[in-house]
Design a protein around this motif. Structure first.
Motif, short mmCIF file in Angstrom:
data_model
loop_
_atom_site.label_atom_id
_atom_site.label_comp_id
_atom_site.label_asym_id
_atom_site.label_seq_id
_atom_site.Cartn_x
_atom_site.Cartn_y
_atom_site.Cartn_z
N GLY A 37 22.22 25.47 -3.76
CA GLY A 37 23.50 26.17 -3.72
C GLY A 37 24.65 25.20 -3.92
O GLY A 37 24.48 23.98 -3.96
N SER A 38 25.85 25.77 -4.04
CA SER A 38 27.04 24.92 -4.23
C SER A 38 28.21 25.36 -3.35
O SER A 38 29.26 24.74 -3.38
CB SER A 38 27.47 24.95 -5.70
OG SER A 38 27.72 26.29 -6.13
N GLY A 39 28.01 26.40 -2.57
CA GLY A 39 29.08 26.88 -1.69
C GLY A 39 29.04 26.21 -0.33
O GLY A 39 28.28 25.26 -0.10
N PRO A 40 29.83 26.70 0.60
CA PRO A 40 29.87 26.11 1.94
C PRO A 40 28.59 26.35 2.73
O PRO A 40 28.31 25.63 3.68
CB PRO A 40 31.07 26.80 2.60
CG PRO A 40 31.23 28.08 1.85
CD PRO A 40 30.83 27.78 0.44
N ARG A 41 27.82 27.39 2.33
CA ARG A 41 26.54 27.65 2.99
C ARG A 41 25.41 27.37 2.00
O ARG A 41 25.48 27.74 0.83
CB ARG A 41 26.48 29.10 3.48
CG ARG A 41 27.53 29.43 4.54
CD ARG A 41 27.32 30.83 5.09
NE ARG A 41 27.46 31.84 4.03
CZ ARG A 41 27.12 33.12 4.19
NH1 ARG A 41 26.60 33.53 5.35
NH2 ARG A 41 27.29 33.98 3.21
N ARG A 42 24.35 26.73 2.50
CA ARG A 42 23.24 26.35 1.63
C ARG A 42 21.92 26.92 2.17
O ARG A 42 21.78 27.20 3.36
CB ARG A 42 23.11 24.82 1.56
CG ARG A 42 24.39 24.09 1.14
CD ARG A 42 24.77 24.39 -0.30
NE ARG A 42 26.08 23.87 -0.64
CZ ARG A 42 26.28 22.73 -1.32
NH1 ARG A 42 25.25 22.00 -1.72
NH2 ARG A 42 27.52 22.33 -1.59
N ALA A 66 29.62 21.57 4.39
CA ALA A 66 28.56 22.55 4.10
C ALA A 66 27.61 22.65 5.29
O ALA A 66 27.49 21.72 6.10
CB ALA A 66 27.79 22.15 2.85
N ASP A 143 26.32 33.77 -0.96
CA ASP A 143 27.45 33.28 -1.76
C ASP A 143 27.11 33.33 -3.24
O ASP A 143 26.89 34.39 -3.79
CB ASP A 143 27.85 31.86 -1.31
CG ASP A 143 28.22 31.81 0.17
OD1 ASP A 143 28.73 32.83 0.69
OD2 ASP A 143 28.00 30.77 0.81
N ASP A 144 27.01 32.17 -3.89
CA ASP A 144 26.74 32.12 -5.32
C ASP A 144 25.25 32.01 -5.63
O ASP A 144 24.86 31.78 -6.77
CB ASP A 144 27.45 30.91 -5.94
CG ASP A 144 26.98 29.58 -5.35
OD1 ASP A 144 26.39 29.60 -4.24
OD2 ASP A 144 27.20 28.53 -5.99
N THR A 145 24.41 32.18 -4.62
CA THR A 145 22.99 31.90 -4.77
C THR A 145 22.16 33.15 -4.52
O THR A 145 22.36 33.84 -3.52
CB THR A 145 22.55 30.80 -3.77
OG1 THR A 145 23.33 29.63 -4.00
CG2 THR A 145 21.08 30.46 -3.92
#
Length: 298
Positions: A37-42, A66, A143-145
């Motif tokens: 991932g690349s957001g604050p949450r992985r 993160a 998020d983006d994932t």
């Protein structure tokens, strides 16, 4: 196990690999844990063994600000899942997997195990318990994932691969440096073939395994492993054409080049093939199908 890579490295955009310090003949350099991932949450795929140094390395590999919100576990072998509990307590992450260590076994393997025909698997994390179970095809979004879970038994009944875009995190099903251990009742040779076919249909451009380097030619490697299993099956049948054999003698003939120290693991693979051949009515087991049977050609 030469050229061990750095403990922390980027395998692809948005993918950080953290290599656990548990090298061995069965784990190669050690277990690969992946932050994605690349957001604050992985998401974290496979926390690995329960080692404080590895847990610290995973947390240190997080970019500033993160956090780990989801822990995805490919299967309940201690080198992949045992670190889950401590890391989940420290991060508050939800733990996702197919199920407990005995989940996903075929009805045939369940029956054989209940009858005492097979011993327990090697390195099984019997304490493993996910917060949520993922069915085949389930999607985990963050998020983006978006990651898709693929139920891929063979190495273990509760084994999942995880697809993210054109990447597949393939756990211990496919590795570039070795073939997988298939140890009944958790390992299943027929299920292994089916799971390999499932991955071929997904058309990934890269496989990221639980041990060893990324695999940049997925189709070629999967087809190579399927051919290897077919050849091993042929060797078993050829050996039995000379007369009935018990598992230890058969394993020694089929794996004649292996040192004695590796024969116990090889015997587990041989047993998996014998169970599959018995199911296909090519091999007879007397007096019944179990590890101590006398095997012969039908």
């Amino acid at each position: 196990m030469h050229n061990r890579p750095e403990t922390v490295s980027e395998c692809a955009p948005g993918v950080i690999r953290i290599l656990a310090p548990n090298p061995s003949p069965m784990t190669y350099w050690g277990t690969n844990s992946y932050l994605i991932g690349s957001g604050p949450r992985r998401m974290l795929i496979d926390p690995g063994p329960d080692l404080p140094d590895h847990r610290d390395a995973i947390l240190s590999a997080l970019p500033t600000g993160a956090e780990i919100s989801h822990i995805l576990v490919s299967h309940a072998h201690v080198d992949h899942s045992a670190g889950t509990g401590a890391l989940a307590r420290e991060t508050g992450a939800v733990v996702l997997a197919f199920g407990t260590a005995d989940a996903g076994r075929s009805p045939h393997m369940q029956m054989l195990h209940a009858e005492g025909a097979t011993g327990g698997g090697e390195g099984v994390d019997h304490e493993f318990q996910p917060d949520r179970c993922l069915n085949d095809g389930a999607t985990v979004r963050l998020d983006d994932t978006a990651v898709t879970a693929l139920h891929t038994p063979g190495h273990m009944g509760n084994h999942l691969c995880f697809q993210w875009s054109d990447l597949i995190f393939c756990g211990d099903l496919i590795m570039g440096w070795s073939s997988s251990l298939i140890s009944p009742p958790d390992g299943d040779a027929a299920a292994f073939r089916d799971s390999c076919a499932k991955l071929l249909d997904r058309r990934a451009t890269r496989l990221l395994p639980g041990h060893g380097a990324p695999i940049d030619t997925p189709r070629a490697r999967i087809e190579e492993l399927l051919a290897h299993r077919a050849l091993r099956e042929d060797h078993i049948l050829q050996a039995l054409h000379d007369g009935p054999l018990h598992l230890p003698e058969l394993t020694r003939r089929v794996y004649s080049a292996l040192p004695d120290s590796h024969l116990p693991a090889a015997a587990r693979n041989t047993l998996a093939h014998l169970i599959d051949l018995h199911q296909k009515h090519q091999v007879h087991a007397a007096p019944s199908l179990n590890e101590n049977a006398l095997f012969s050609i039908l």
